[in-house]
Scaffold this motif. Structure first.
Motif, mmCIF file in Angstrom:
data_model
loop_
_atom_site.group_PDB
_atom_site.id
_atom_site.type_symbol
_atom_site.label_atom_id
_atom_site.label_comp_id
_atom_site.label_asym_id
_atom_site.label_seq_id
_atom_site.Cartn_x
_atom_site.Cartn_y
_atom_site.Cartn_z
ATOM 1 N N ARG A 61 57.910 46.670 56.191
ATOM 2 C CA ARG A 61 58.036 46.219 54.805
ATOM 3 C C ARG A 61 56.677 46.188 54.112
ATOM 4 N NH1 ARG A 61 60.548 41.900 56.141
ATOM 5 N NH2 ARG A 61 58.931 40.314 55.910
ATOM 6 N N ALA A 62 55.673 45.654 54.805
ATOM 7 C CA ALA A 62 54.349 45.535 54.207
ATOM 8 C C ALA A 62 53.669 46.898 54.081
ATOM 9 C CB ALA A 62 53.483 44.586 55.035
ATOM 10 N N TRP A 65 55.233 48.633 51.120
ATOM 11 C CA TRP A 65 54.744 48.019 49.878
ATOM 12 C C TRP A 65 53.340 48.525 49.568
ATOM 13 C CZ3 TRP A 65 50.343 45.171 49.231
ATOM 14 C CH2 TRP A 65 50.156 44.629 47.958
ATOM 15 N N LYS A 68 53.347 52.264 48.438
ATOM 16 C CA LYS A 68 53.919 52.468 47.105
ATOM 17 C C LYS A 68 53.054 51.830 46.020
ATOM 18 C CE LYS A 68 58.078 51.688 44.349
ATOM 19 N NZ LYS A 68 59.461 51.124 44.346
ATOM 20 N N THR A 69 52.671 50.588 46.216
ATOM 21 C CA THR A 69 51.932 49.847 45.190
ATOM 22 C C THR A 69 50.560 50.437 44.935
ATOM 23 O OG1 THR A 69 53.114 47.819 45.798
ATOM 24 C CG2 THR A 69 51.088 47.569 44.512
ATOM 25 N N HIS A 94 60.487 52.775 56.847
ATOM 26 C CA HIS A 94 60.204 52.032 55.614
ATOM 27 C C HIS A 94 59.317 52.844 54.670
ATOM 28 C CE1 HIS A 94 61.477 48.314 57.807
ATOM 29 N NE2 HIS A 94 61.783 47.900 56.595
ATOM 30 N N GLY A 246 56.696 38.849 51.554
ATOM 31 C CA GLY A 246 57.314 39.845 50.695
ATOM 32 C C GLY A 246 58.784 39.629 50.407
ATOM 33 N N ALA A 282 53.363 40.476 46.428
ATOM 34 C CA ALA A 282 54.109 41.469 47.198
ATOM 35 C C ALA A 282 55.601 41.188 47.191
ATOM 36 C CB ALA A 282 53.584 41.483 48.639
ATOM 37 N N ARG A 283 56.054 40.381 46.315
ATOM 38 C CA ARG A 283 57.476 40.050 46.312
ATOM 39 C C ARG A 283 58.268 41.097 45.562
ATOM 40 N NH1 ARG A 283 57.872 35.296 48.609
ATOM 41 N NH2 ARG A 283 56.167 33.835 48.500
#
Length: 283
Positions: A61-62, A65, A68-69, A94, A246, A282-283
Motif C-alpha cells: 500500500r505504501a 502510494w 503514484k504520489t 499494488h 494510509g 497518505a490517506r
C-alpha cells in the motif's frame, strides 16, 4: 516446493526468517524447522501472524502510494520474501495497479527466496542476491543498473527488514542507503517495536529467533523514528501501526495490539536545495 520438503543442494538446519514469514502469511514455502520456530513465536505472541499480514499489506500500500504520489517509476524491494501460496497482493501487485509501467526489482539473501522469486514472480523484472547489511552487494550488482537508474529517484521498501539488523549496524545501513539514493526518493520502512508491547511477548519472540538466520531486535518507537531523522517523514500519518498507515480506520483493529509493527514513509531531501515538501498525507 511443498512445506517440509528439502532441496538437495541446500541445508535447512536453521529456521529462515523469510520462510517463517511465509508461514505467518499462509504461504507454502517453509520447512519443518521454520514451522517449529514460527509456532514458538505464535505461542508467545498469538497475534504475530495477523500483524505479519498487516505488515505485508502495508508494504504494498505504501509503495504504491509513493510511486503514484511522487511519480516514481522504479521500486527496489529489499528483503523481497517468498510469495508462493501467499493469498495477499504483493508489493508489485499494488504498484502495478496504480503504475502499470513501473519497474519493480527485488533482492534478498535467502537462496530459497531467490529460487522462488526467479521462477514465480513475473511482476519483478529482476531478482537480485543482496544483503541490506552490505549495500555494495545490492548497488554494486551490475544487474541492478540494467533495470533501475540509480541516479534517478526510486521507492525503496524495507518492510520488516531493519529489525533483523544488529544495533551496531542499523544506523549505518540507513545512512549508507541515504547516500546512495537520489533526492526525492521515498523510503517505505516497517519495524517491530517494544513500545506499548507486552515485555513477555518481546522476550518470547527474541528467544524464538535466536537460532534463526537472523536474530530479531525490537526497538522503541523513538529509536525507530531516529533512524530516519535525516528524511522528511510523510505526516500524517508519520510513524504508526502498519494496520493503520494510509487507512481511514485501522484494519481489523490492528492499531495498538500487543505485538506491534510500526511503519512510515519518508522522502529524501535535497540538502543542497533545502527540504523536500511532502504531499499532505497518505490517506
Amino acid at each position: 516446493m511443498t512445506a517440509g520438503r528439502s532441496h538437495p543442494a541446500l541445508a535447512f538446519t536453521r529456521p529462515s526468517t523469510a520462510r517463517m514469514y511465509s508461514y505467518y502469511l499462509g504461504g507454502s514455502a517453509w520447512f519443518e524447522v521454520d514451522r517449529a520456530a514460527a509456532e514458538a513465536v505464535l505461542r508467545s505472541a498469538p497475534d504475530a501472524g495477523v500483524v505479519a499480514r498487516e505488515n505485508f499489506l502495508f508494504a504494498g500500500r505504501a509503495a504504491a502510494w509513493a510511486a503514484k504520489t511522487h511519480g516514481i517509476g522504479q521500486v527496489l524491494d529489499v528483503g523481497a520474501g517468498i510469495l508462493s501460496g501467499v493469498p495477499l497482493p504483493s508489493v508489485e501487485d499494488h504498484v502495478h495497479q496504480v503504475c502499470p509501467g513501473a519497474v519493480v526489482v527485488g533482492c534478498d539473501n535467502d537462496p530459497v527466496v531467490l529460487a522462488h522469486a526467479r521462477g514465480l514472480r513475473p511482476g519483478y523484472k529482476r531478482i537480485l542476491e543482496g544483503d541490506v547489511r552490505d549495500l555494495d552487494t545490492i548497488f554494486g550488482n551490475p544487474d541492478l543498473k540494467t533495470s533501475l537508474n540509480v541516479a534517478e529517484r526510486m521507492v525503496v521498501v524495507l518492510a520488516a527488514v531493519l529489525h533483523f539488523v544488529a544495533d551496531d549496524q542499523v544506523k549505518g545501513v540507513v545512512d549508507n542507503l541515504r547516500q546512495r539514493l537520489a533526492p526525492g526518493s521515498v523510503l517505505v520502512m516497517s519495524h517491530a517495536t517494544s513500545s506499548a508491547t507486552d515485555r513477555r511477548r518481546v522476550s518470547g519472540m527474541e528467544l524464538a529467533y535466536v537460532d534463526a538466520t537472523s536474530r530479531i531486535y525490537f526497538r522503541t518507537e523513538e529509536e525507530i523514528a531516529d533512524l530516519l531523522i535525516d528524511w522528511d517523514a510523510v505526516d500524517p500519518p508519520a510513524l504508526c501501526d502498519v494496520g493503520r498507515w494510509g487507512l481511514p480506520t485501522p484494519r481489523d483493529g490492528q492499531s495498538g495490539r500487543h505485538v506491534r509493527v510500526v511503519g512510515m514513509a519518508a522522502v529524501l531531501p535535497d540538502s543542497r536545495h533545502g527540504r523536500v515538501r511532502t504531499p499532505g498525507g497518505a490517506r
